[in-house]
Design a protein around this motif. Structure first.
Motif, PDB file in Angstrom:
ATOM      1  N   GLY A   1       0.791  -1.227   0.000  1.00 38.75           N
ATOM      2  CA  GLY A   1       0.000   0.000   0.000  1.00 38.75           C
ATOM      3  C   GLY A   1       0.819   1.269   0.000  1.00 38.75           C
ATOM      4  O   GLY A   1       0.270   2.377  -0.075  1.00 38.75           O
ATOM      5  N   ALA A   2       2.148   1.155   0.076  1.00 42.61           N
ATOM      6  CA  ALA A   2       3.009   2.337   0.042  1.00 42.61           C
ATOM      7  C   ALA A   2       2.928   3.002  -1.331  1.00 42.61           C
ATOM      8  O   ALA A   2       2.513   2.384  -2.317  1.00 42.61           O
ATOM      9  CB  ALA A   2       4.445   1.940   0.358  1.00 42.61           C
ATOM     10  N   ASP A   3       3.327   4.264  -1.381  1.00 38.33           N
ATOM     11  CA  ASP A   3       3.331   4.987  -2.650  1.00 38.33           C
ATOM     12  C   ASP A   3       4.423   4.412  -3.548  1.00 38.33           C
ATOM     13  O   ASP A   3       5.608   4.472  -3.197  1.00 38.33           O
ATOM     14  CB  ASP A   3       3.596   6.470  -2.382  1.00 38.33           C
ATOM     15  N   PRO A   4       4.061   3.841  -4.689  1.00 35.89           N
ATOM     16  CA  PRO A   4       5.078   3.225  -5.549  1.00 35.89           C
ATOM     17  C   PRO A   4       6.134   4.216  -6.029  1.00 35.89           C
ATOM     18  O   PRO A   4       7.309   3.865  -6.154  1.00 35.89           O
ATOM     19  CB  PRO A   4       4.267   2.659  -6.721  1.00 35.89           C
ATOM     20  N   ALA A   5       5.715   5.455  -6.255  1.00 37.24           N
ATOM     21  CA  ALA A   5       6.676   6.469  -6.700  1.00 37.24           C
ATOM     22  C   ALA A   5       7.748   6.693  -5.641  1.00 37.24           C
ATOM     23  O   ALA A   5       8.925   6.902  -5.956  1.00 37.24           O
ATOM     24  CB  ALA A   5       5.951   7.765  -7.026  1.00 37.24           C
ATOM     25  N   SER A   6       7.354   6.644  -4.361  1.00 42.07           N
ATOM     26  CA  SER A   6       8.297   6.823  -3.262  1.00 42.07           C
ATOM     27  C   SER A   6       9.306   5.681  -3.205  1.00 42.07           C
ATOM     28  O   SER A   6      10.509   5.896  -2.996  1.00 42.07           O
ATOM     29  CB  SER A   6       7.536   6.909  -1.932  1.00 42.07           C
ATOM     30  N   VAL A   7       8.818   4.457  -3.385  1.00 40.40           N
ATOM     31  CA  VAL A   7       9.700   3.280  -3.380  1.00 40.40           C
ATOM     32  C   VAL A   7      10.739   3.410  -4.491  1.00 40.40           C
ATOM     33  O   VAL A   7      11.939   3.186  -4.282  1.00 40.40           O
ATOM     34  CB  VAL A   7       8.884   1.986  -3.581  1.00 40.40           C
ATOM     35  N   ILE A   8      10.273   3.783  -5.660  1.00 41.25           N
ATOM     36  CA  ILE A   8      11.156   3.867  -6.825  1.00 41.25           C
ATOM     37  C   ILE A   8      12.163   5.004  -6.657  1.00 41.25           C
ATOM     38  O   ILE A   8      13.353   4.856  -6.970  1.00 41.25           O
ATOM     39  CB  ILE A   8      10.309   4.042  -8.105  1.00 41.25           C
ATOM     40  N   TYR A   9      11.717   6.132  -6.114  1.00 33.51           N
ATOM     41  CA  TYR A   9      12.599   7.274  -5.887  1.00 33.51           C
ATOM     42  C   TYR A   9      13.730   6.879  -4.935  1.00 33.51           C
ATOM     43  O   TYR A   9      14.911   7.161  -5.186  1.00 33.51           O
ATOM     44  CB  TYR A   9      11.794   8.440  -5.320  1.00 33.51           C
ATOM     45  N   ASP A  10      13.376   6.213  -3.846  1.00 33.54           N
ATOM     46  CA  ASP A  10      14.378   5.788  -2.862  1.00 33.54           C
ATOM     47  C   ASP A  10      15.346   4.765  -3.455  1.00 33.54           C
ATOM     48  O   ASP A  10      16.561   4.803  -3.180  1.00 33.54           O
ATOM     49  CB  ASP A  10      13.692   5.181  -1.637  1.00 33.54           C
ATOM     50  N   ALA A  11      14.828   3.852  -4.252  1.00 33.73           N
ATOM     51  CA  ALA A  11      15.680   2.827  -4.857  1.00 33.73           C
ATOM     52  C   ALA A  11      16.715   3.455  -5.783  1.00 33.73           C
ATOM     53  O   ALA A  11      17.901   3.088  -5.756  1.00 33.73           O
ATOM     54  CB  ALA A  11      14.823   1.821  -5.625  1.00 33.73           C
ATOM     55  N   LEU A  12      16.295   4.396  -6.584  1.00 32.40           N
ATOM     56  CA  LEU A  12      17.216   5.042  -7.515  1.00 32.40           C
ATOM     57  C   LEU A  12      18.259   5.876  -6.780  1.00 32.40           C
ATOM     58  O   LEU A  12      19.437   5.910  -7.179  1.00 32.40           O
ATOM     59  CB  LEU A  12      16.442   5.903  -8.515  1.00 32.40           C
ATOM     60  N   ALA A  13      17.833   6.551  -5.711  1.00 27.13           N
ATOM     61  CA  ALA A  13      18.783   7.332  -4.912  1.00 27.13           C
ATOM     62  C   ALA A  13      19.865   6.412  -4.334  1.00 27.13           C
ATOM     63  O   ALA A  13      21.060   6.737  -4.353  1.00 27.13           O
ATOM     64  CB  ALA A  13      18.052   8.066  -3.796  1.00 27.13           C
ATOM     65  N   SER A  14      19.457   5.266  -3.831  1.00 31.04           N
ATOM     66  CA  SER A  14      20.394   4.304  -3.267  1.00 31.04           C
ATOM     67  C   SER A  14      21.311   3.726  -4.339  1.00 31.04           C
ATOM     68  O   SER A  14      22.525   3.573  -4.125  1.00 31.04           O
ATOM     69  CB  SER A  14      19.624   3.174  -2.573  1.00 31.04           C
ATOM     70  N   ALA A  15      20.731   3.409  -5.497  1.00 31.71           N
ATOM     71  CA  ALA A  15      21.516   2.820  -6.587  1.00 31.71           C
ATOM     72  C   ALA A  15      22.587   3.784  -7.082  1.00 31.71           C
ATOM     73  O   ALA A  15      23.716   3.372  -7.396  1.00 31.71           O
ATOM     74  CB  ALA A  15      20.598   2.412  -7.726  1.00 31.71           C
ATOM     75  N   LYS A  16      22.241   5.068  -7.132  1.00 31.71           N
ATOM     76  CA  LYS A  16      23.222   6.074  -7.542  1.00 31.71           C
ATOM     77  C   LYS A  16      24.348   6.187  -6.519  1.00 31.71           C
ATOM     78  O   LYS A  16      25.529   6.209  -6.869  1.00 31.71           O
ATOM     79  CB  LYS A  16      22.525   7.428  -7.699  1.00 31.71           C
ATOM     80  N   ALA A  17      23.979   6.239  -5.256  1.00 25.80           N
ATOM     81  CA  ALA A  17      24.973   6.415  -4.192  1.00 25.80           C
ATOM     82  C   ALA A  17      25.912   5.219  -4.085  1.00 25.80           C
ATOM     83  O   ALA A  17      27.105   5.387  -3.792  1.00 25.80           O
ATOM     84  CB  ALA A  17      24.264   6.646  -2.864  1.00 25.80           C
ATOM     85  N   LYS A  18      25.384   4.028  -4.334  1.00 25.85           N
ATOM     86  CA  LYS A  18      26.181   2.809  -4.159  1.00 25.85           C
ATOM     87  C   LYS A  18      26.724   2.245  -5.466  1.00 25.85           C
ATOM     88  O   LYS A  18      27.285   1.150  -5.498  1.00 25.85           O
ATOM     89  CB  LYS A  18      25.329   1.756  -3.447  1.00 25.85           C
ATOM     90  N   GLN A  19      26.553   3.001  -6.545  1.00 23.94           N
ATOM     91  CA  GLN A  19      27.155   2.651  -7.834  1.00 23.94           C
ATOM     92  C   GLN A  19      26.709   1.282  -8.369  1.00 23.94           C
ATOM     93  O   GLN A  19      27.519   0.456  -8.787  1.00 23.94           O
ATOM     94  CB  GLN A  19      28.678   2.692  -7.742  1.00 23.94           C
ATOM     95  N   TYR A  20      25.402   1.040  -8.350  1.00 20.50           N
ATOM     96  CA  TYR A  20      24.878  -0.174  -8.969  1.00 20.50           C
ATOM     97  C   TYR A  20      24.970  -0.050 -10.493  1.00 20.50           C
ATOM     98  O   TYR A  20      24.919   1.055 -11.042  1.00 20.50           O
ATOM     99  CB  TYR A  20      23.432  -0.408  -8.554  1.00 20.50           C
TER     100      TYR A  20
END
Length: 306
Positions: free
Chosen positions: A169-188
């Motif tokens: 039930g979480a906002d999907p846009a929020s999940v995706i935003y957080d995932a991309l922020a993490s992926a950028k920071a950790k160089q995925y």
């Protein structure tokens, strides 16, 4: 088992539906008979190759018959295969693996309606790229369907990749935003984003998909680098309408056609490429993790003809 042998084995139903029927028709027939050619055209149409594509194939075949005068049924079968290949747009020359190498992270947005095998396809893609040494993250953007994130997490563990998920039930846009922020920071190397399955006819759901696309661009302006639509091969001509609607909403760049091992309507793969001009990247021919096969036009047509 070679990839071609596997493909030929798994596309048995489509081969029997299309060229098995054509071969039976040609045995003992007058190769120049207009009735025979009309019957072949009907076989192509009922196998979901599509009316437009079938008309074009038969028109070209008639011209070739006039010029080259077939002397044996095998001539006509071979020409049918060759004329089919000529009409279909090829997939991109550059494999997805090579395109990924130019970005960090490379972002793939996965879209499609419920029941097409979207989650399974994401798992197979994750396994495919992780086994090639890439650092892969899955973003569980399907927060509406019960257990969707859990199913994706099972695939993440199986493929030894990471996943970003939130509660149902979480906002999907929020999940995706957080995932991309993490992926950028950790160089995925690669982020594969799951989205809730939605009917292409539901305007509000398609608008939500556009919102997700905008959220992705806020984190990575040039992303998503690919938007891949997952289609169920058994849905036949309805798959073409889905491709049109999703492409209008979010600019689909490639297609994965699933469940082709269980249907006689694999001709829709050819119709999609001819009518929509969106390349088919992979086809699903089974449930195993490695049953996602690169689409190659020559191999596909050969597998359903020979």
């Amino acid at each position: 088992m070679s990839l071609f042998t596997k493909l030929k084995e798994r596309l048995f139903r489509t081969r029997e539906q299309i060229f098995g029927r054509v071969s039976k028709l040609l045995r003992g027939s007058d190769l120049l008979n207009e009735q025979t050619l009309n019957a072949i055209e009907e076989i192509l149409i009922t196998s979901d190759i599509g009316v437009k594509t079938a008309h074009a194939i038969i028109a070209n075949l008639k011209q070739r018959i006039k010029k080259e005068k077939p002397s044996h049924p095998e001539d006509l079968t071979r020409w049918l295969r060759e004329e089919t290949e000529k009409l279909i747009v090829q997939s991109p020359a550059q494999p997805l693996e090579e395109r990924i190498a130019g970005f960090k992270p490379y972002v793939i947005l996965i879209v499609g309606v419920n029941g097409t095998g979207k989650t399974t396809t994401i798992g197979k893609l994750a396994h495919r790229f992780a086994s090639r040494g890439l650092r892969v993250m899955l973003a569980a953007g399907d927060t509406f369907r019960a257990a969707a994130s859990g199913q994706l997490e099972i695939w993440a563990k199986r493929s030894h990749v990471d996943i970003v998920r939130q509660s149902e039930g979480a906002d999907p846009a929020s999940v995706i935003y957080d995932a991309l922020a993490s992926a950028k920071a950790k160089q995925y190397d690669l982020v594969i984003i799951d989205t809730a399955g939605r009917l292409h006819t539901k305007v509000n759901l398609m608008e939500e998909l556009k919102k997700i696309d905008r959220v992705v661009k806020k984190q990575i302006p040039e992303a998503p680098h690919d938007t891949i639509l997952v289609l169920d091969g058994a849905t036949g001509q309805n798959a073409i309408q889905q491709a049109k609607q999703f492409s209008e909403a979010v600019g689909v760049t490639g297609i994965v056609m699933t469940k082709l091992d269980g249907t006689a309507k694999g001709g829709v793969v050819l119709a999609i490429q001819q009518e929509i001009k969106i390349p088919v990247l992979y086809i699903g021919v089974g449930e195993a993790v490695d049953d996602l096969v690169d689409f190659n036009l020559h191999d596909f047509v050969s597998a359903i003809v020979e």
